[in-house]
Structures are given as structure tokens and as C-alpha cells.
Design a protein around this motif. Structure first.
Motif, PDB file in Angstrom:
ATOM      1  N   ARG A  81       0.844  -1.212   0.000  1.00  0.00           N
ATOM      2  CA  ARG A  81       0.000   0.000   0.000  1.00  0.00           C
ATOM      3  C   ARG A  81       0.874   1.256   0.000  1.00  0.00           C
ATOM      4  NH1 ARG A  81      -2.856  -3.564   3.270  1.00  0.00           N
ATOM      5  NH2 ARG A  81      -2.253  -2.650   5.255  1.00  0.00           N
ATOM      6  N   LEU A  82       2.001   1.205   0.751  1.00  0.00           N
ATOM      7  CA  LEU A  82       2.928   2.339   0.763  1.00  0.00           C
ATOM      8  C   LEU A  82       3.524   2.562  -0.634  1.00  0.00           C
ATOM      9  CD1 LEU A  82       4.664   4.479   2.266  1.00  0.00           C
ATOM     10  CD2 LEU A  82       6.329   2.666   2.691  1.00  0.00           C
ATOM     11  N   THR A  83       3.954   1.473  -1.257  1.00  0.00           N
ATOM     12  CA  THR A  83       4.578   1.579  -2.591  1.00  0.00           C
ATOM     13  C   THR A  83       3.595   2.156  -3.600  1.00  0.00           C
ATOM     14  OG1 THR A  83       5.949  -0.349  -2.122  1.00  0.00           O
ATOM     15  CG2 THR A  83       5.704   0.267  -4.436  1.00  0.00           C
ATOM     16  N   ARG A  84       2.357   1.660  -3.551  1.00  0.00           N
ATOM     17  CA  ARG A  84       1.363   2.124  -4.538  1.00  0.00           C
ATOM     18  C   ARG A  84       1.020   3.601  -4.316  1.00  0.00           C
ATOM     19  NH1 ARG A  84      -0.758  -1.706  -7.763  1.00  0.00           N
ATOM     20  NH2 ARG A  84      -0.530  -3.898  -7.173  1.00  0.00           N
ATOM     21  N   ARG A  85       0.910   4.036  -3.050  1.00  0.00           N
ATOM     22  CA  ARG A  85       0.573   5.447  -2.800  1.00  0.00           C
ATOM     23  C   ARG A  85       1.743   6.360  -3.197  1.00  0.00           C
ATOM     24  NH1 ARG A  85      -3.845   8.626  -0.691  1.00  0.00           N
ATOM     25  NH2 ARG A  85      -3.006  10.715  -0.831  1.00  0.00           N
ATOM     26  N   MET A 112       9.191  -3.323  -7.466  1.00  0.00           N
ATOM     27  CA  MET A 112       9.148  -2.784  -8.828  1.00  0.00           C
ATOM     28  C   MET A 112       7.869  -3.226  -9.551  1.00  0.00           C
ATOM     29  SD  MET A 112      11.686  -0.836  -9.035  1.00  0.00           S
ATOM     30  CE  MET A 112      11.715  -0.615  -7.258  1.00  0.00           C
ATOM     31  N   ALA A 113       7.432  -4.463  -9.283  1.00  0.00           N
ATOM     32  CA  ALA A 113       6.195  -4.959  -9.911  1.00  0.00           C
ATOM     33  C   ALA A 113       4.998  -4.118  -9.457  1.00  0.00           C
ATOM     34  CB  ALA A 113       5.992  -6.432  -9.554  1.00  0.00           C
ATOM     35  N   TRP A 114       4.965  -3.724  -8.162  1.00  0.00           N
ATOM     36  CA  TRP A 114       3.860  -2.884  -7.671  1.00  0.00           C
ATOM     37  C   TRP A 114       3.904  -1.490  -8.319  1.00  0.00           C
ATOM     38  CZ3 TRP A 114       5.495  -4.411  -2.058  1.00  0.00           C
ATOM     39  CH2 TRP A 114       4.977  -5.683  -1.742  1.00  0.00           C
ATOM     40  N   VAL A 115       5.129  -0.954  -8.485  1.00  0.00           N
ATOM     41  CA  VAL A 115       5.258   0.368  -9.137  1.00  0.00           C
ATOM     42  C   VAL A 115       4.742   0.268 -10.568  1.00  0.00           C
ATOM     43  CG1 VAL A 115       6.877   2.144  -9.948  1.00  0.00           C
ATOM     44  CG2 VAL A 115       7.271   1.037  -7.719  1.00  0.00           C
ATOM     45  N   SER A 130       8.518   1.127 -17.664  1.00  0.00           N
ATOM     46  CA  SER A 130       8.409   2.191 -16.659  1.00  0.00           C
ATOM     47  C   SER A 130       9.339   1.975 -15.468  1.00  0.00           C
ATOM     48  CB  SER A 130       6.960   2.306 -16.160  1.00  0.00           C
ATOM     49  OG  SER A 130       6.519   1.057 -15.664  1.00  0.00           O
ATOM     50  N   VAL A 131       9.778   0.738 -15.223  1.00  0.00           N
ATOM     51  CA  VAL A 131      10.748   0.438 -14.158  1.00  0.00           C
ATOM     52  C   VAL A 131      11.678  -0.664 -14.651  1.00  0.00           C
ATOM     53  CG1 VAL A 131       9.351   1.024 -12.125  1.00  0.00           C
ATOM     54  CG2 VAL A 131       9.216  -1.260 -13.072  1.00  0.00           C
ATOM     55  N   THR A 132      12.852  -0.786 -14.025  1.00  0.00           N
ATOM     56  CA  THR A 132      13.743  -1.908 -14.325  1.00  0.00           C
ATOM     57  C   THR A 132      13.990  -2.697 -13.031  1.00  0.00           C
ATOM     58  OG1 THR A 132      15.670  -0.490 -14.037  1.00  0.00           O
ATOM     59  CG2 THR A 132      14.841  -0.774 -16.289  1.00  0.00           C
TER      60      THR A 132
END
Ligand code: NAD
Length: 374
Positions: A81-85, A112-115, A130-132
Motif C-alpha cells: 500500500r505504501l509503494t502504490r501510494r 518494482m512490480a507494484w510500481v 516504466s521500471v527496471t
């Protein structure tokens, strides 16, 4: 960033994403989760990324992110939840052509998967570039995980050759046995070096004949630390860089090679796998003592170079054949090493100063040719 915790409370976290320079391309840099993260640290790390990507001549600028939190005390759900916010808050800065995050301290492929998922859900399309450092199932690459350690080894080989030292039988001390230090110990051990001391947060083990790295790795797997390993003697933390060796590799924290450590350092060569392990005062002492230092912005750049290859494959929509990324990593790292080495000889300066000359020159050229807007 308000986040609903498992007990129902709402906790407000603070985080940053810093763009230091994006003249040469999208921002590139990790996201770290740590209780001591602050704006100054994230900004300094973003600046280092600008010069690192320039030294390697990658088409990226410099960025970094951080959230002040203690992930060791959070559940998986709270971290998600922290990563997504956090991702949602910094989303205007992000994108394959704007800024491409990667893992850093206490973040990994899962984060990274959540981002990536948060960005993809908001935009309505799967944005793999969008991320590596992503899991393989969503466009990650097998080479990413070991890229930093592999790049450090390439710098070790180049520096040994340039200094007329022999790899086989030479002694190495490694501080840190994590994502970088552990594979590095394996690679140097396999290359025929004697790994005479390894440190982690809980202890240091030394064996002047060379530690059995596969056995040490099993011990760490079972106990969580190098401390107590039967195949070596314990050594105080403060003495790790005083252990006799040809090569010392800090692969843990910033600022660990201070004036005292530099004065006692027994190595001929230091290759900085960690970011910022040597203080400014210590750097001068090492220079005076003739100890060669391969600086972090060159030595640990195998990670961001592997990130670049992951991003490039995602953009191309095609996975490169086996071996291509490894070959390109070797070419990119050795070319950068040679450029920095020649710059040091030409300007009669340390490798660190030479690396900054190379990096700053490339950034300055890009700023100059782009000119002023409007
Ligand atoms: P990690 O968290 O996986 O491992 C860190 C290691 O350092 C652990 O073994 C830990 O026990 C040890 N350590 C912590 N405090 C210590 C202390 N006081 N004394 C001795 N050892 C201590 O982190 P990592 O990803 O391996 O990163 C290590 C360094 O390399 C960091 O400076 C990081 O910024 C840098 N780096 C990492 C990457 C990468 O790809 N992971 C890329 C570039 C730079």
C-alpha cells in the motif's frame, strides 16, 4: 503519504523523488526504503546517478527516490500500500521517457512490480519500460540481478591488468554480503582470488588462506550472518580494512572508509561497489598513500547498465538472444574503464577525479548543444 496499516490506523509517511539532471535522457535511479532517508541524501544520490550514467555513456539522466520507513517492521500488505501510494504521488515525474526507477536499498523486484502495476492501471496499458529490475514474468531480465557484481569484477580485472597485478592467488577483503557482496565473493573466488575476510552487519570473518565461499554462503543462508562461521576467525568491525590484502571492496554502506580506515588500509587497490563508501578526507589519504581507488560511479555501474539493457528490450518489444546483454555489459564497462583510466593519465589526477571529468564533460556538452529554451 497516508497509508492504512494492518491494525486499522493511518500512518503518514514522507518520501521524495528527485530529478537531478535529465538533459541526456530520462531520469534513472533507484528507490530506497530506509528509516534515515532524507531529501539531502536522495538529492546527492540523484546527482551521483547523473554522472554515473554519463561516465557509462548511457542515454539517461540522474534521479533517485526514497521513502522514510522501516520496512523490517512492516507487513507485505503495508509495504504494497505504501509503494502504490508513493508511486501515485510521484507519477507525474515517471514514465519510460521521463524517469525510470529501479530497486535500491530494501526494495526489490516485488516492489518494482507494484510500481509498474500502479502506473499501468492508472494509464490503462501495461508499461513494462516504466521500471527496471522487474520480475522476469513482466519484462525483467535474467542479467539484471547480477549486473552490479559482474561489473565490479570487470573493473577489478581491468585495474589489476593496468597495475600489473595477478588475479590468481591475490587476496581480497569484502565488506557486505548482500545483493552485491555475496555474488561478488563467489565471482572473485571462482576467478582464483583468495577471499581472506568478509564482513556483514553482524560480524567479520577472516581466514588468511582464503575463506570457503560456498560454505560461507550456506552458513549465511542458515544463520542469517557471516558471524560464527567455523571456517574463519572473528575480527572486530573496525579492523576489516586493515586485513592484509591486495584488493578491498566496500559493498555495504556509505562513509565506511574514513580517515582512520584509510590510514590503516592494507590494500593496493579499492574498488567501490557501495555508493559513497569513502569520505572526502579519506580519499586524500588514500591518494597520498598511493592506494588506487576505482570510484563508485564507475565501479558499481554494472547495475544501471543492466537496467538500461532491460529498458531497451522492453522498448524494442523483443528479448535479446542469450549472451548479448553479458557481452554488451563487458564492452560498456571496459570502454568506460579505459576512458576514465586515460583521462586520469592525461590530467594526472585520481580515477575519481578523472571519472567526474568524463561525466561532467558529457553532461556539459549536452546542456551546451541543447541551448536555452525558449
Ligand atoms: P544489501 O542490503 O543487499 O546488502 C548490504 C550488506 O551490507 C549486508 O550484507 C549487510 O549485512 C551489510 N552491512 C550493513 N551494515 C554493515 C556494517 N555496519 N558493517 C558491515 N557490513 C554491513 O545491499 P546491496 O544491494 O548489496 O547494496 C550494497 C551497496 O551497494 C549499497 O551502497 C548500494 O547503494 C550499492 N549498490 C547496489 C547496487 C545493486 O545493484 N544492489 C547497485 C549499485 C550500488
Amino acid at each position: 503519504m497516508p497509508v492504512r496499516m494492518d491494525n486499522g490506523d493511518v500512518e503518514v509517511f514522507t518520501g521524495w523523488r528527485v530529478h537531478h539532471d535529465t538533459t541526456r535522457g530520462p531520469g534513472k535511479g533507484g528507490i530506497r526504503f530506509h528509516p534515515h532517508v532524507d531529501e539531502r541524501e536522495v538529492t546527492a544520490l540523484a546527482a551521483a546517478m547523473t554522472f554515473k550514467t554519463a561516465v557509462l555513456d548511457l542515454p539517461f539522466g540522474g534521479a533517485k527516490g526514497g521513502v522514510r520507513c522501516d520496512p523490517t517492521r512492516m507487513s507485505i500488505g503495508e509495504l504494497e500500500r505504501l509503494t502504490r501510494r508513493y508511486t501515485w504521488e510521484i507519477m507525474p515525474l515517471l514514465g519510460p521517457d521521463r524517469d525510470v526507477p529501479a530497486p535500491d536499498v530494501n526494495t526489490d523486484g516485488r516492489v518494482m512490480a507494484w510500481v509498474m502495476d500502479t502506473m499501468s492501471m492508472v494509464h490503462g496499458e501495461a508499461i513494462s519500460a516504466s521500471v527496471t529490475g522487474k520480475p522476469l514474468s513482466i519484462g525483467g531480465t535474467a542479467e539484471h540481478a547480477g549486473g552490479t557484481a559482474a561489473g565490479v569484477v570487470m573493473c577489478v580485472r581491468e585495474a589489476f591488468a593496468a597495475l600489473g597485478l595477478t588475479i590468481a592467488g591475490s587476496r581480497v577483503v569484502i565488506q557486505g554480503f548482500g545483493k552485491v557482496g555475496a555474488p561478488l565473493a563467489f565471482l572473485l573466488h571462482s576467478a582464483g582470488m583468495r577471499v581472506v575476510a568478509v564482513a556483514d552487519v553482524a560480524g567479520v570473518v577472516m581466514n588468511s588462506g582464503g575463506l570457503d565461499i560456498p560454505a560461507l554462503s550456506t552458513h549465511v543462508h542458515e544463520t542469517g550472518s557471516v558471524a560464527g562461521f567455523a571456517g574463519g576467525e572473528p575480527v572486530p568491525h573496525d579492523d576489516v580494512f586493515a586485513v592484509p590484502c591486495e584488493l578491498a571492496v566496500p559493498a555495504a554502506l556509505a562513509g565506511v572508509i574514513d580517515e582512520a580506515a584509510a590510514t590503516r588500509c592494507a590494500a593496493k587497490l579499492i574498488v567501490e561497489a557501495a555508493n559513497g563508501p569513502t569520505t572526502v578526507a579519506a580519499d586524500a589519504i588514500l591518494d597520498e598513500r598511493g592506494i588506487v581507488v576505482v570510484p563508485d560511479i564507475l565501479a558499481n555501474a554494472g547495475g544501471v547498465t543492466s537496467s538500461y539493457f532491460e529498458w531497451a528490450q522492453n522498448r524494442q518489444g523483443i528479448a535479446w538472444p542469450d549472451g548479448v546483454a553479458a557481452d554488451r555489459l563487458h564492452t560498456t564497462m571496459t570502454d568506460a574503464f579505459t576512458t576514465v583510466w586515460v583521462s586520469a593519465q592525461t590530467h594526472e589526477v585520481s580515477l575519481r577525479r578523472a571519472a567526474y571529468i568524463v561525466g561532467l564533460t558529457r553532461v556539459a556538452e549536452a546542456i551546451t548543444v541543447r541551448g536555452l529554451f525558449p
